[in-house]
Write a protein that holds these residues in place. Structure first.
Motif, PDB file in Angstrom:
ATOM      1  N   GLU A 159       0.831  -1.203   0.000  1.00 48.76           N
ATOM      2  CA  GLU A 159       0.000   0.000   0.000  1.00 48.76           C
ATOM      3  C   GLU A 159       0.866   1.253   0.000  1.00 48.76           C
ATOM      4  O   GLU A 159       0.570   2.233  -0.709  1.00 48.76           O
ATOM      5  N   LEU A 160       1.938   1.222   0.776  1.00 47.73           N
ATOM      6  CA  LEU A 160       2.877   2.340   0.794  1.00 47.73           C
ATOM      7  C   LEU A 160       3.572   2.474  -0.558  1.00 47.73           C
ATOM      8  O   LEU A 160       3.819   3.585  -1.039  1.00 47.73           O
ATOM      9  N   GLY A 161       3.899   1.328  -1.173  1.00 44.71           N
ATOM     10  CA  GLY A 161       4.525   1.350  -2.491  1.00 44.71           C
ATOM     11  C   GLY A 161       3.653   2.046  -3.515  1.00 44.71           C
ATOM     12  O   GLY A 161       4.130   2.849  -4.329  1.00 44.71           O
ATOM     13  N   ASN A 162       2.353   1.766  -3.480  1.00 46.27           N
ATOM     14  CA  ASN A 162       1.432   2.395  -4.429  1.00 46.27           C
ATOM     15  C   ASN A 162       1.263   3.886  -4.170  1.00 46.27           C
ATOM     16  O   ASN A 162       0.934   4.656  -5.080  1.00 46.27           O
ATOM     17  N   LEU A 163       1.478   4.310  -2.923  1.00 41.79           N
ATOM     18  CA  LEU A 163       1.409   5.737  -2.613  1.00 41.79           C
ATOM     19  C   LEU A 163       2.662   6.469  -3.092  1.00 41.79           C
ATOM     20  O   LEU A 163       2.611   7.637  -3.462  1.00 41.79           O
ATOM     21  N   GLY A 191       1.170   1.679  -8.780  1.00 41.36           N
ATOM     22  CA  GLY A 191       1.538   0.403  -9.390  1.00 41.36           C
ATOM     23  C   GLY A 191       2.786  -0.229  -8.811  1.00 41.36           C
ATOM     24  O   GLY A 191       2.997  -1.438  -8.977  1.00 41.36           O
ATOM     25  N   LEU A 192       3.612   0.569  -8.109  1.00 36.61           N
ATOM     26  CA  LEU A 192       4.857   0.031  -7.555  1.00 36.61           C
ATOM     27  C   LEU A 192       4.578  -1.048  -6.510  1.00 36.61           C
ATOM     28  O   LEU A 192       5.280  -2.061  -6.430  1.00 36.61           O
ATOM     29  N   GLY A 193       3.535  -0.841  -5.706  1.00 31.72           N
ATOM     30  CA  GLY A 193       3.198  -1.818  -4.677  1.00 31.72           C
ATOM     31  C   GLY A 193       2.832  -3.170  -5.261  1.00 31.72           C
ATOM     32  O   GLY A 193       3.160  -4.217  -4.692  1.00 31.72           O
ATOM     33  N   VAL A 242       3.981  -4.325  -8.106  1.00 30.63           N
ATOM     34  CA  VAL A 242       5.238  -4.920  -8.574  1.00 30.63           C
ATOM     35  C   VAL A 242       5.921  -5.640  -7.413  1.00 30.63           C
ATOM     36  O   VAL A 242       6.392  -6.777  -7.547  1.00 30.63           O
ATOM     37  N   MET A 243       5.964  -4.980  -6.253  1.00 32.75           N
ATOM     38  CA  MET A 243       6.529  -5.599  -5.057  1.00 32.75           C
ATOM     39  C   MET A 243       5.778  -6.886  -4.719  1.00 32.75           C
ATOM     40  O   MET A 243       6.384  -7.916  -4.403  1.00 32.75           O
ATOM     41  N   ALA A 244       4.449  -6.816  -4.790  1.00 35.65           N
ATOM     42  CA  ALA A 244       3.622  -7.982  -4.463  1.00 35.65           C
ATOM     43  C   ALA A 244       3.897  -9.133  -5.425  1.00 35.65           C
ATOM     44  O   ALA A 244       3.947 -10.301  -5.024  1.00 35.65           O
ATOM     45  N   GLY A 245       4.079  -8.798  -6.703  1.00 34.44           N
ATOM     46  CA  GLY A 245       4.352  -9.836  -7.699  1.00 34.44           C
ATOM     47  C   GLY A 245       5.669 -10.543  -7.431  1.00 34.44           C
ATOM     48  O   GLY A 245       5.742 -11.785  -7.476  1.00 34.44           O
ATOM     49  N   PHE A 246       6.713  -9.763  -7.147  1.00 35.73           N
ATOM     50  CA  PHE A 246       8.013 -10.358  -6.814  1.00 35.73           C
ATOM     51  C   PHE A 246       7.889 -11.283  -5.608  1.00 35.73           C
ATOM     52  O   PHE A 246       8.385 -12.409  -5.596  1.00 35.73           O
ATOM     53  N   LEU A 247       7.222 -10.762  -4.566  1.00 33.78           N
ATOM     54  CA  LEU A 247       7.139 -11.525  -3.324  1.00 33.78           C
ATOM     55  C   LEU A 247       6.322 -12.798  -3.502  1.00 33.78           C
ATOM     56  O   LEU A 247       6.682 -13.852  -2.969  1.00 33.78           O
ATOM     57  N   LEU A 248       5.225 -12.712  -4.261  1.00 35.52           N
ATOM     58  CA  LEU A 248       4.372 -13.883  -4.449  1.00 35.52           C
ATOM     59  C   LEU A 248       5.114 -14.985  -5.198  1.00 35.52           C
ATOM     60  O   LEU A 248       5.042 -16.162  -4.822  1.00 35.52           O
ATOM     61  N   ILE A 249       5.854 -14.619  -6.244  1.00 39.45           N
ATOM     62  CA  ILE A 249       6.607 -15.613  -7.010  1.00 39.45           C
ATOM     63  C   ILE A 249       7.663 -16.269  -6.133  1.00 39.45           C
ATOM     64  O   ILE A 249       7.791 -17.493  -6.085  1.00 39.45           O
ATOM     65  N   GLY A 250       8.432 -15.431  -5.421  1.00 36.97           N
ATOM     66  CA  GLY A 250       9.453 -15.985  -4.524  1.00 36.97           C
ATOM     67  C   GLY A 250       8.848 -16.833  -3.431  1.00 36.97           C
ATOM     68  O   GLY A 250       9.355 -17.905  -3.101  1.00 36.97           O
TER      69      GLY A 250
END
Length: 412
Positions: A87-91, A95-97, A99-107
């Motif tokens: 949520e902080l990333g998107n602020l 869209g940045l948040g 991207v972070m979520a995508g990286f974390l979910l895959i890992g």
């Protein structure tokens, strides 16, 4: 867990923490710590102890200091603002948040296959059970915990109990192996060998990927947020790293005692061989319990935190979140049962994603602390903590470079 309603946290009339807040804080500390203490944690600690001997003590000490610097900032920003990392990333940048979520979910998905695999190997060492059966049964236990009526309370208690069990049993092995404690202490101050690879690997393994967010997101879901809880958040972030450090030191000493006595641990299953060398057949069973406890708590931590990155605290129902967590565990368990282990190539890719996520995620949180005072509800963020955080962040860049390099090698 986070996905079920929790009792509201309050402060006792005397100014001390209410019992519900103390329980939540303890659970968050151990969730972070036990998420870090997984199969990879045990393997890394054993490998570097065999390679560096007593000199590994210096790398452990330095990595703990760096971990505390980063964890202090991560927990404080998330806890005081009352917003999840994505949520902080998107602020910061729309869209940045995600991207972070995508990286974390895959890992998280790939590494959770490794966690289930570790649980299976633990049941094998304990009972001689086929690892695939043991891994599947362990996953069912984890799913059962999330489906329980008071899942949040159950997880808080389970990670604390299993964390203490791991520390107690490993301490027994450390005492049995008779490590040269004096030599290890001397190397903390005057190391015979300094391995930057060991330091960066330990930092990445302790707070890389989802781990740095696990405890902080747990506190958010339990209502321990806002400037009034800064002291609780600070205590939790430091204690979580200290718990991890204690387990790392004890495991290091247990392996060091065996290595110092001249035992050959072979090239495979070094940790299991060390425990068996130290305490015979009992040592092997103890290793099984420790590996199983480390693995199933990491399954819980990875599943919970990964799902917290792709759901909303207010826009997603508790039932939906619980279903997603259980599905996350089921998918990774099915992958392990079908393949037998996490494919090496996927693990390398997951390591790269986690290595990229660490500097990205920490940079987002530090940027919020530096530039977005409006999100802190009147709280003035300490400048000294920002300096410490940005300094430690520079190391995460080095970590990211090292995590990408193996992927480049795959295609060379």
């Amino acid at each position: 867990m986070s996905h079920l309603p929790e009792q509201p946290t309050t402060t006792a009339p005397s100014g001390r923490l209410a019992s519900s807040t103390r329980s939540t804080l303890l659970g968050a500390m151990f969730l972070m710590a036990t998420s870090a203490i997984g199969p990879g944690f045990i393997t890394q600690t054993t490998t570097f102890t065999v390679q560096l001997g007593a000199a590994f003590a210096f790398a452990i000490a330095v990595s703990i200091v760096i971990d505390i610097a980063l964890q202090l900032n991560a927990w404080r920003v998330i806890g005081v603002t009352g917003r999840r990392a994505q949520e902080l990333g998107n602020l910061v940048l729309p869209g940045l948040g995600w991207v972070m979520a995508g990286f974390l979910l895959i890992g998280g998905l790939v590494f959770n296959v490794g966690n289930v695999s570790g649980a299976g190997l633990g049941t094998d060492a304990m009972f001689g059970l086929d690892p695939r059966i043991g891994g599947a049964l362990s996953a069912l236990i984890a799913i059962g915990i999330f489906l329980s009526r008071r899942a949040g309370v159950a997880v808080d208690r389970i990670v604390v109990v299993l964390g203490l069990v791991m520390i107690a049993l490993t301490t027994y092995i450390a005492i049995t192996s008779g490590p040269p404690v004096g030599e290890a202490l001397q190397n903390v101050v005057l190391p015979e060998d300094v391995s930057f690879l060991a330091i960066t690997t330990l930092v990445g393994g302790t707070i890389g990927g989802y781990i740095v967010y696990a405890g902080a997101h747990r506190l958010l879901d339990s209502g321990v947020t806002g400037p009034e809880h800064v002291r609780d958040i600070t205590r939790g972030s430091i204690t979580g790293i200290v718990i991890t450090g204690i387990m790392r030191v004890i495991l290091f000493l247990a392996i060091l005692g065996v290595v110092a006595n001249g035992a050959d641990l072979g090239a495979e299953n070094q940790a299991a061989n060390a425990f068996q060398e130290a305490a015979g057949e009992i040592g092997l069973r103890v290793f099984g319990i420790v590996l199983w406890a480390a693995s199933i708590t990491s399954v819980i931590g990875a599943s919970y935190t990964s799902v917290s990155f792709v759901t909303s605290r207010t826009g997603t129902s508790d039932r939906t979140r619980t279903i997603l967590v259980c599905a996350f565990i089921a998918v990774t368990t099915l992958a392990f049962v079908l393949v037998g282990a996490a494919p090496t190539t996927l693990l390398v890719f997951a390591g790269a994603f986690n290595g990229l996520l660490l500097p990205l995620g920490i940079a987002v949180l530090l940027w919020v602390a530096t530039r977005r005072a409006d999100l802190f509800h009147g709280y003035r963020y300490p400048r000294w903590l920002l300096v410490v955080g940005w300094t430690a962040w520079l190391l995460t860049i080095y970590l990211a470079v090292n995590s990408v390099r193996p992927v480049i090698d795959l295609f060379s």
